[in-house]
Design a protein around this motif. Structure first.
Motif, PDB file in Angstrom:
ATOM      1  N   PRO A  25       0.782  -1.244   0.000  1.00  0.00           N
ATOM      2  CA  PRO A  25       0.000   0.000   0.000  1.00  0.00           C
ATOM      3  C   PRO A  25       0.814   1.296   0.000  1.00  0.00           C
ATOM      4  O   PRO A  25       0.235   2.372  -0.101  1.00  0.00           O
ATOM      5  CB  PRO A  25      -0.848  -0.113   1.272  1.00  0.00           C
ATOM      6  CG  PRO A  25      -0.144  -1.086   2.137  1.00  0.00           C
ATOM      7  CD  PRO A  25       0.542  -2.043   1.212  1.00  0.00           C
ATOM      8  N   SER A  26       2.131   1.221   0.126  1.00  0.00           N
ATOM      9  CA  SER A  26       2.930   2.453   0.100  1.00  0.00           C
ATOM     10  C   SER A  26       4.367   2.119  -0.257  1.00  0.00           C
ATOM     11  O   SER A  26       4.820   0.980  -0.129  1.00  0.00           O
ATOM     12  CB  SER A  26       2.883   3.156   1.459  1.00  0.00           C
ATOM     13  OG  SER A  26       3.486   2.347   2.450  1.00  0.00           O
ATOM     14  N   ASP A  27       5.085   3.160  -0.704  1.00  0.00           N
ATOM     15  CA  ASP A  27       6.519   2.994  -0.955  1.00  0.00           C
ATOM     16  C   ASP A  27       7.298   2.971   0.350  1.00  0.00           C
ATOM     17  O   ASP A  27       8.294   2.251   0.489  1.00  0.00           O
ATOM     18  CB  ASP A  27       7.045   4.157  -1.815  1.00  0.00           C
ATOM     19  CG  ASP A  27       6.369   4.248  -3.162  1.00  0.00           C
ATOM     20  OD1 ASP A  27       5.720   3.269  -3.577  1.00  0.00           O
ATOM     21  OD2 ASP A  27       6.480   5.320  -3.808  1.00  0.00           O
ATOM     22  N   TYR A  28       6.847   3.797   1.295  1.00  0.00           N
ATOM     23  CA  TYR A  28       7.611   3.994   2.531  1.00  0.00           C
ATOM     24  C   TYR A  28       6.626   4.323   3.646  1.00  0.00           C
ATOM     25  O   TYR A  28       5.628   5.011   3.436  1.00  0.00           O
ATOM     26  CB  TYR A  28       8.597   5.157   2.320  1.00  0.00           C
ATOM     27  CG  TYR A  28       9.554   5.399   3.445  1.00  0.00           C
ATOM     28  CD1 TYR A  28      10.453   4.416   3.840  1.00  0.00           C
ATOM     29  CD2 TYR A  28       9.571   6.625   4.117  1.00  0.00           C
ATOM     30  CE1 TYR A  28      11.346   4.653   4.886  1.00  0.00           C
ATOM     31  CE2 TYR A  28      10.463   6.868   5.143  1.00  0.00           C
ATOM     32  CZ  TYR A  28      11.347   5.865   5.518  1.00  0.00           C
ATOM     33  OH  TYR A  28      12.226   6.101   6.550  1.00  0.00           O
ATOM     34  N   THR A  29       6.891   3.820   4.845  1.00  0.00           N
ATOM     35  CA  THR A  29       5.983   4.022   5.975  1.00  0.00           C
ATOM     36  C   THR A  29       6.759   4.552   7.172  1.00  0.00           C
ATOM     37  O   THR A  29       7.850   4.059   7.487  1.00  0.00           O
ATOM     38  CB  THR A  29       5.274   2.712   6.363  1.00  0.00           C
ATOM     39  OG1 THR A  29       4.524   2.236   5.240  1.00  0.00           O
ATOM     40  CG2 THR A  29       4.315   2.932   7.533  1.00  0.00           C
ATOM     41  N   VAL A  30       6.201   5.558   7.830  1.00  0.00           N
ATOM     42  CA  VAL A  30       6.788   6.129   9.041  1.00  0.00           C
ATOM     43  C   VAL A  30       5.744   6.071  10.152  1.00  0.00           C
ATOM     44  O   VAL A  30       4.573   6.384   9.931  1.00  0.00           O
ATOM     45  CB  VAL A  30       7.227   7.590   8.817  1.00  0.00           C
ATOM     46  CG1 VAL A  30       7.773   8.197  10.108  1.00  0.00           C
ATOM     47  CG2 VAL A  30       8.255   7.679   7.700  1.00  0.00           C
ATOM     48  N   THR A  31       6.160   5.674  11.343  1.00  0.00           N
ATOM     49  CA  THR A  31       5.267   5.640  12.499  1.00  0.00           C
ATOM     50  C   THR A  31       5.913   6.398  13.649  1.00  0.00           C
ATOM     51  O   THR A  31       7.104   6.238  13.910  1.00  0.00           O
ATOM     52  CB  THR A  31       4.979   4.190  12.936  1.00  0.00           C
ATOM     53  OG1 THR A  31       4.396   3.474  11.845  1.00  0.00           O
ATOM     54  CG2 THR A  31       4.008   4.149  14.113  1.00  0.00           C
ATOM     55  N   PHE A  32       5.124   7.240  14.323  1.00  0.00           N
ATOM     56  CA  PHE A  32       5.657   7.952  15.478  1.00  0.00           C
ATOM     57  C   PHE A  32       4.528   8.272  16.451  1.00  0.00           C
ATOM     58  O   PHE A  32       3.336   8.173  16.123  1.00  0.00           O
ATOM     59  CB  PHE A  32       6.415   9.217  15.072  1.00  0.00           C
ATOM     60  CG  PHE A  32       5.609  10.232  14.297  1.00  0.00           C
ATOM     61  CD1 PHE A  32       5.036  11.328  14.935  1.00  0.00           C
ATOM     62  CD2 PHE A  32       5.430  10.107  12.919  1.00  0.00           C
ATOM     63  CE1 PHE A  32       4.304  12.271  14.233  1.00  0.00           C
ATOM     64  CE2 PHE A  32       4.698  11.052  12.206  1.00  0.00           C
ATOM     65  CZ  PHE A  32       4.131  12.132  12.870  1.00  0.00           C
ATOM     66  N   LYS A  33       4.902   8.671  17.650  1.00  0.00           N
ATOM     67  CA  LYS A  33       3.952   8.964  18.720  1.00  0.00           C
ATOM     68  C   LYS A  33       3.758  10.474  18.833  1.00  0.00           C
ATOM     69  O   LYS A  33       4.685  11.248  18.618  1.00  0.00           O
ATOM     70  CB  LYS A  33       4.492   8.410  20.044  1.00  0.00           C
ATOM     71  CG  LYS A  33       3.650   8.730  21.273  1.00  0.00           C
ATOM     72  CD  LYS A  33       4.342   8.217  22.540  1.00  0.00           C
ATOM     73  CE  LYS A  33       3.619   8.663  23.792  1.00  0.00           C
ATOM     74  NZ  LYS A  33       4.327   8.260  25.032  1.00  0.00           N
ATOM     75  N   ALA A  34       2.543  10.884  19.172  1.00  0.00           N
ATOM     76  CA  ALA A  34       2.240  12.300  19.405  1.00  0.00           C
ATOM     77  C   ALA A  34       1.564  12.450  20.760  1.00  0.00           C
ATOM     78  O   ALA A  34       0.681  11.652  21.106  1.00  0.00           O
ATOM     79  CB  ALA A  34       1.332  12.837  18.309  1.00  0.00           C
ATOM     80  N   ASN A  35       1.961  13.459  21.495  1.00  0.00           N
ATOM     81  CA  ASN A  35       1.407  13.674  22.844  1.00  0.00           C
ATOM     82  C   ASN A  35       0.176  14.575  22.792  1.00  0.00           C
ATOM     83  O   ASN A  35       0.128  15.643  23.417  1.00  0.00           O
ATOM     84  CB  ASN A  35       2.479  14.268  23.765  1.00  0.00           C
ATOM     85  CG  ASN A  35       3.602  13.304  24.024  1.00  0.00           C
ATOM     86  OD1 ASN A  35       3.367  12.115  24.242  1.00  0.00           O
ATOM     87  ND2 ASN A  35       4.824  13.789  23.984  1.00  0.00           N
ATOM     88  N   THR A  36      -0.815  14.146  22.028  1.00  0.00           N
ATOM     89  CA  THR A  36      -2.066  14.895  21.935  1.00  0.00           C
ATOM     90  C   THR A  36      -3.143  13.985  21.379  1.00  0.00           C
ATOM     91  O   THR A  36      -2.883  12.819  21.052  1.00  0.00           O
ATOM     92  CB  THR A  36      -1.891  16.158  21.069  1.00  0.00           C
ATOM     93  OG1 THR A  36      -3.042  16.981  21.204  1.00  0.00           O
ATOM     94  CG2 THR A  36      -1.684  15.810  19.609  1.00  0.00           C
TER      95      THR A  36
END
Length: 299
Positions: A25-36
């Motif tokens: 489904p994608s060329d590249y995937t990024v995952t990260f956390k957000a404090n909100t």
């Protein structure tokens, strides 16, 4: 037997290669956390995308947004998947696909530090900094179920972009307050806004800017200013501190709270403003009470 196993492994490897090159489904995937919470992410990523001539090409709901950005001659799709983890944290997954160079990227990514990887990391670090700076500028605390007090008001109807609500209030306040003074109407309390329509895809609203007054038997007739009685209602209440331009962050926070706790609400909030921004001061000390009425909540 060994020959069958070898053929099976080759088949699996060919299938995985085909999936990676053409079906992933994608060329590249990024995952990260957000404090909100998700609503603050939703609004900041839309604003951030405009820096790259971005447009929203799909929004399934608050948590799933498809965005198309432009980098030179390349059109790159960012598919945002937001998952609330706690009341104040979320996980963000971004699936990134270069519409013009997808196959090339998938071939290069395992072997080189490709352009799409470098650009995506830089862009998302930039977005994370913008998000972190934004969430320092306001506070929202949900108090739970409460009663929205009854009132009677003079009001002006308006509509426009969600982000322009506060400017509409500042524009209409002198007009509305002058009308009240000229007609010897007695103001009671502070102004509030009733959202009558909210489109969470286009981020547009219709609203009534209201000034509470004492109800009288004889009311002046005006071609724009109208009168309305608001009954007491059960609602979920939140306290918002910050610039009133972004008081809508509390709407999203209440929706997340209501969904988590299985409370059906009408997504037409009422905002009661307790401070006058024209007096200046620390924006984090400005306060608004935000009410999201429960369904069938008229008392």
């Amino acid at each position: 037997m060994k020959r069958k196993i070898s053929i099976g492994l080759v088949f699996v490897l060919v299938f995985l290669l085909f999936w990676y090159l053409f079906l992933k489904p994608s060329d590249y995937t990024v995952t990260f956390k957000a404090n909100t919470f998700p609503g603050a992410i939703n609004q900041t990523l839309k604003k951030w995308g405009k820096n790259f001539s971005g447009k929203i090409i799909g929004q399934k709901d608050l948590l799933h947004i498809d965005q198309r950005l432009q980098f030179g001659d390349s059109l790159v799709d960012y598919q945002w998947i937001i998952t609330p983890v706690t009341d104040s944290t979320s996980r963000i997954k971004v699936r990134i696909t270069d519409k013009n160079n997808s196959l090339k990227n998938r071939i290069l990514i395992p072997f080189t530090n490709s352009v799409i990887e470098q650009r995506s990391k830089k862009n998302l670090l930039d977005y994370r900094d913008i998000l972190n700076n934004h969430i320092k500028k306001f506070k929202v605390s949900v108090e739970g179920e409460a009663t929205l007090p009854a009132s009677f008001c003079a009001y002006l109807p308006a509509k426009g972009a969600q982000a322009e609500k506060a400017f509409g209030m500042m524009r209409d306040f002198p007009y509305l307050s002058s009308f009240i003074e000229e007609n010897n109407l007695k103001p009671i309390g502070t102004p509030f806004v009733e959202i009558t329509e909210w489109n969470t895809v286009s981020d547009s609203i219709s609203f009534n800017f209201c000034y509470p007054i004492q109800k009288t038997d004889s009311l002046p007739i005006h071609h724009e200013i109208k009168f309305k009685e608001y009954p007491s209602k059960k609602a979920i209440k939140a306290i918002y501190n910050g610039n009133y331009i972004t008081s809508d962050r509390a709407w999203y926070r209440i929706l997340t709270y209501a969904e988590k706790n299985g409370i059906p609400v009408n997504s037409n909030p009422i905002e009661i403003f307790r401070d006058n921004p024209s007096l200046g001061g620390n924006e984090l000390e400005w306060q608004a009470e935000i009410y999201m009425p429960l369904k069938n909540s008229d008392e």
